[in-house]
Design a protein around this motif. Structure first.
Motif, PDB file in Angstrom:
ATOM      1  N   PRO A 176       0.795  -1.225   0.000  1.00 43.79           N
ATOM      2  CA  PRO A 176       0.000   0.000   0.000  1.00 43.79           C
ATOM      3  C   PRO A 176       0.832   1.282   0.000  1.00 43.79           C
ATOM      4  O   PRO A 176       0.474   2.261  -0.650  1.00 43.79           O
ATOM      5  N   GLY A 177       1.950   1.278   0.709  1.00 42.19           N
ATOM      6  CA  GLY A 177       2.791   2.465   0.777  1.00 42.19           C
ATOM      7  C   GLY A 177       3.390   2.886  -0.549  1.00 42.19           C
ATOM      8  O   GLY A 177       3.834   4.027  -0.698  1.00 42.19           O
ATOM      9  N   LEU A 178       3.399   1.970  -1.530  1.00 40.12           N
ATOM     10  CA  LEU A 178       3.907   2.328  -2.857  1.00 40.12           C
ATOM     11  C   LEU A 178       2.872   3.098  -3.668  1.00 40.12           C
ATOM     12  O   LEU A 178       3.221   3.734  -4.667  1.00 40.12           O
ATOM     13  N   LEU A 179       1.610   3.042  -3.260  1.00 39.87           N
ATOM     14  CA  LEU A 179       0.537   3.623  -4.049  1.00 39.87           C
ATOM     15  C   LEU A 179      -0.139   4.809  -3.374  1.00 39.87           C
ATOM     16  O   LEU A 179      -0.954   5.487  -3.989  1.00 39.87           O
ATOM     17  N   VAL A 180       0.174   5.052  -2.091  1.00 41.16           N
ATOM     18  CA  VAL A 180      -0.501   6.093  -1.319  1.00 41.16           C
ATOM     19  C   VAL A 180       0.520   7.109  -0.820  1.00 41.16           C
ATOM     20  O   VAL A 180       1.551   6.745  -0.260  1.00 41.16           O
ATOM     21  N   ASP A 181       0.205   8.376  -1.024  1.00 40.48           N
ATOM     22  CA  ASP A 181       1.053   9.428  -0.476  1.00 40.48           C
ATOM     23  C   ASP A 181       0.893   9.503   1.046  1.00 40.48           C
ATOM     24  O   ASP A 181      -0.126   9.105   1.587  1.00 40.48           O
ATOM     25  N   PRO A 182       1.934  10.010   1.741  1.00 42.99           N
ATOM     26  CA  PRO A 182       3.142  10.624   1.186  1.00 42.99           C
ATOM     27  C   PRO A 182       4.233   9.641   0.742  1.00 42.99           C
ATOM     28  O   PRO A 182       5.161  10.023   0.049  1.00 42.99           O
ATOM     29  N   ALA A 183       4.128   8.365   1.122  1.00 39.95           N
ATOM     30  CA  ALA A 183       5.192   7.421   0.791  1.00 39.95           C
ATOM     31  C   ALA A 183       5.351   7.228  -0.710  1.00 39.95           C
ATOM     32  O   ALA A 183       6.470   7.067  -1.208  1.00 39.95           O
ATOM     33  N   ALA A 184       4.234   7.238  -1.454  1.00 43.50           N
ATOM     34  CA  ALA A 184       4.302   6.990  -2.894  1.00 43.50           C
ATOM     35  C   ALA A 184       5.210   7.998  -3.593  1.00 43.50           C
ATOM     36  O   ALA A 184       5.867   7.663  -4.583  1.00 43.50           O
ATOM     37  N   THR A 185       5.251   9.211  -3.085  1.00 41.10           N
ATOM     38  CA  THR A 185       6.107  10.235  -3.681  1.00 41.10           C
ATOM     39  C   THR A 185       7.576   9.852  -3.574  1.00 41.10           C
ATOM     40  O   THR A 185       8.395  10.235  -4.419  1.00 41.10           O
ATOM     41  N   LEU A 186       7.929   9.097  -2.537  1.00 43.01           N
ATOM     42  CA  LEU A 186       9.328   8.713  -2.312  1.00 43.01           C
ATOM     43  C   LEU A 186       9.703   7.430  -3.038  1.00 43.01           C
ATOM     44  O   LEU A 186      10.876   7.073  -3.076  1.00 43.01           O
ATOM     45  N   ALA A 187       8.719   6.733  -3.592  1.00 43.12           N
ATOM     46  CA  ALA A 187       8.986   5.419  -4.185  1.00 43.12           C
ATOM     47  C   ALA A 187       9.435   5.480  -5.635  1.00 43.12           C
ATOM     48  O   ALA A 187       9.917   4.483  -6.177  1.00 43.12           O
ATOM     49  N   GLY A 188       9.282   6.626  -6.285  1.00 41.13           N
ATOM     50  CA  GLY A 188       9.626   6.697  -7.697  1.00 41.13           C
ATOM     51  C   GLY A 188       8.712   5.815  -8.519  1.00 41.13           C
ATOM     52  O   GLY A 188       7.532   5.662  -8.224  1.00 41.13           O
ATOM     53  N   ALA A 189       9.269   5.219  -9.559  1.00 39.17           N
ATOM     54  CA  ALA A 189       8.483   4.339 -10.432  1.00 39.17           C
ATOM     55  C   ALA A 189       8.504   2.916  -9.869  1.00 39.17           C
ATOM     56  O   ALA A 189       9.562   2.290  -9.799  1.00 39.17           O
ATOM     57  N   PRO A 190       7.348   2.374  -9.450  1.00 40.59           N
ATOM     58  CA  PRO A 190       7.338   1.010  -8.908  1.00 40.59           C
ATOM     59  C   PRO A 190       7.364  -0.047 -10.009  1.00 40.59           C
ATOM     60  O   PRO A 190       6.755   0.123 -11.059  1.00 40.59           O
ATOM     61  N   ARG A 191       8.072  -1.118  -9.755  1.00 47.56           N
ATOM     62  CA  ARG A 191       8.124  -2.244 -10.691  1.00 47.56           C
ATOM     63  C   ARG A 191       7.875  -3.520  -9.911  1.00 47.56           C
ATOM     64  O   ARG A 191       8.551  -3.795  -8.914  1.00 47.56           O
TER      65      ARG A 191
END
Length: 481
Positions: free
Chosen positions: A183-198
């Motif tokens: 979930p943290g890869l798709l929801v801000d604020p964490a998503a902003t720090l994840a860059g492009a997820p693969r």
């Protein structure tokens, strides 16, 4: 559909799969996928300078094994061990056997400054809170370097389940995650720090239980969107009522109506004081100057944008909530309703607040809502017994049931943060409600189309809310091609 699962679910699935595989096989699958993703980012592996930041957990092991594979392809790989005595033994041995090296932390900043790629394997998905003090200088050095920063499963320092960032964290250019999205890869604020997820498939699929999040993709939206048939007429396609605007804010009425007309409605009925402005822009709209109750039959209502807080505004909200059709409440309308009024309705209700409005409804600060977006949207849906669309950089849609997956919208652009864009979103989503979509699907598809239209209208440049409305037919058509 793209899914994200909670850490507890991922751990259970990993346990089931590992019981069926040889020891260490699952980590080798992850490391192989991670190394391949790094090679893609580097372009060339031979001679590339790679720094592995390895903590004591399995993510550190994944990073070390991936480093070993890169070293075997000719990369100069150096590991910085944040807990040398607890480093993953197999991963470290594999790295050294492939020609990799280990460096002390006091040399780490200089190595990162010369690196082409930095692998963040500091903390795994079970980490809570921000980075520990010893890791903060490494994260800062990586952020300031020219290296591509690749997070292993999740940027270290963010919460995998909630997307919260409770301290210092790694800023990644890309995140390679295993088995399922977190979930943290798709929801801000964490998503902003994840860059492009693969996402790397390691075989968890059959063992994963219900997801915590889901994100519609083009094909999902295309399958849900209503389309006219040969026997359709304007009434069968759905009539949406718009109770919006005021003498002070007639533009809100125009924008909401614009979104509704381009959102697939067969007809739009407008009730309120902005009729002249609406007709000047859209002569096809059925306009009533009185209260919504006297506007005529509709299949759904949108109430709130630019409404103000006058006696007429309060009557408009009361009229709409008293109706027996689905209702979308936005903007000023949100300040004029109570949980009891929503829970007492016989038809579904959809609330569409931004973070500030959600904060007021929950009795929290805006900062709290933005820091804990998943908790906020779930809390609102439960409190009001309604579907809630929480607007923002990552728009979330939640149903009242705590067991239902929250939907996250993947489309949009930062240029969408412009006055009136939310009014357009209300209109297009209301038209989908009138066409018969459930509140969950109407909100999800409305946000998707709205974000896609903004991308098409902007193309990297500023845009207005009307630009978004005008691009909606193109966005709709792109999903059919």
């Amino acid at each position: 559909m793209r899914y994200a699962h909670a850490v507890e679910t991922v751990r259970a699935a990993e346990g089931e799969l590992m019981a069926r595989l040889p020891e260490g096989a699952l980590m080798q699958r992850a490391a192989a996928g991670l190394a391949a993703a790094c090679r893609d980012l580097l372009g060339r592996t031979y001679g590339a300078r790679v720094v592995v930041l390895a903590g004591s957990g399995d993510n550190g092991g994944d990073a070390l094994y991936a480093g070993a594979r890169l070293a075997g392809r000719g990369a100069a790989v150096t590991a910085v061990l944040l807990a040398p005595e607890r480093a993953h033994r197999g991963g470290l041995a594999a790295l050294l056997a492939a020609g990799g090296r280990v460096a002390d932390e006091d040399r780490a900043a200089a190595l990162i400054g010369r690196a082409d790629l930095v692998l963040d394997g500091i903390v795994g998905i079970g980490g809570k809170g921000g980075l520990r003090p010893a890791a903060v200088p490494l994260a800062e050095a990586a952020r300031e370097s020219r290296a591509a920063v690749v997070a292993v499963d999740l940027p270290s320092g963010v919460d995998a389940d909630t997307g919260e960032v409770l301290g210092d964290a790694v800023h990644a250019d890309a995140t390679v995650t295993f088995g399922t999205y977190k979930p943290g890869l798709l929801v801000d604020p964490a998503a902003t720090l994840a860059g492009a997820p693969r996402l790397i498939d390691i075989g968890l699929g059959p063992y994963l239980a219900d997801p915590q999040l889901e994100a519609l993709q083009n094909a999902d939206v295309a399958a849900l969107l209503p389309r006219p048939e040969g026997s359709s007429d304007k009434y069968r396609r759905g009539v949406v009522g718009i109770a919006a605007g005021s003498e002070r804010y007639p533009g809100a009425a125009v924008l909401a109506v614009s979104g509704a007309l381009r959102g697939g409605a067969g007809a739009v009925r407008y009730a309120g004081p902005g009729g002249d402005a609406v007709l000047a822009r859209h002569p096809e709209v059925l306009v009533s100057a009185g209260a919504p109750a006297g506007a005529g039959r509709v299949q759904a209502w949108v109430v709130g944008p630019g409404l103000g807080d006058s006696a007429d505004a309060r009557r408009a909200v009361a009229d709409v909530l008293a109706s027996s059709v689905p209702v979308l409440v936005d903007a000023d309308g949100l300040r004029l309703l109570s949980p009891e009024a929503v829970r007492g309705r016989s038809a579904p209700t959809l609330l569409t607040p931004h973070a500030g409005e959600a904060a007021a409804l929950l009795g929290r600060s805006r900062e709290e809502v933005e820091a804990r977006r998943l908790d906020a949207v779930r809390g609102l849906a439960a409190r009001y017994g309604a579907t809630v669309l929480l607007k923002g950089a990552t728009t979330l849609v939640a149903e009242p049931s705590s067991r239902a997956a929250v939907r996250v919208n993947p489309t949009g652009t930062p240029w969408l943060a412009t006055a009136g864009s939310g009014d357009v979103l209300s209109g297009v989503t209301g038209s989908l409600l009138a066409a018969g979509l459930s509140p969950l699907d109407a909100a999800s598809c409305g946000a998707y189309l709205h974000g896609l239209a903004a991308r098409l209208a902007s193309r990297g440049a500023p845009l207005s809310a009307l630009d978004v409305a005008d691009a909606l037919p193109t966005a709709w058509g792109s999903l059919s091609s």
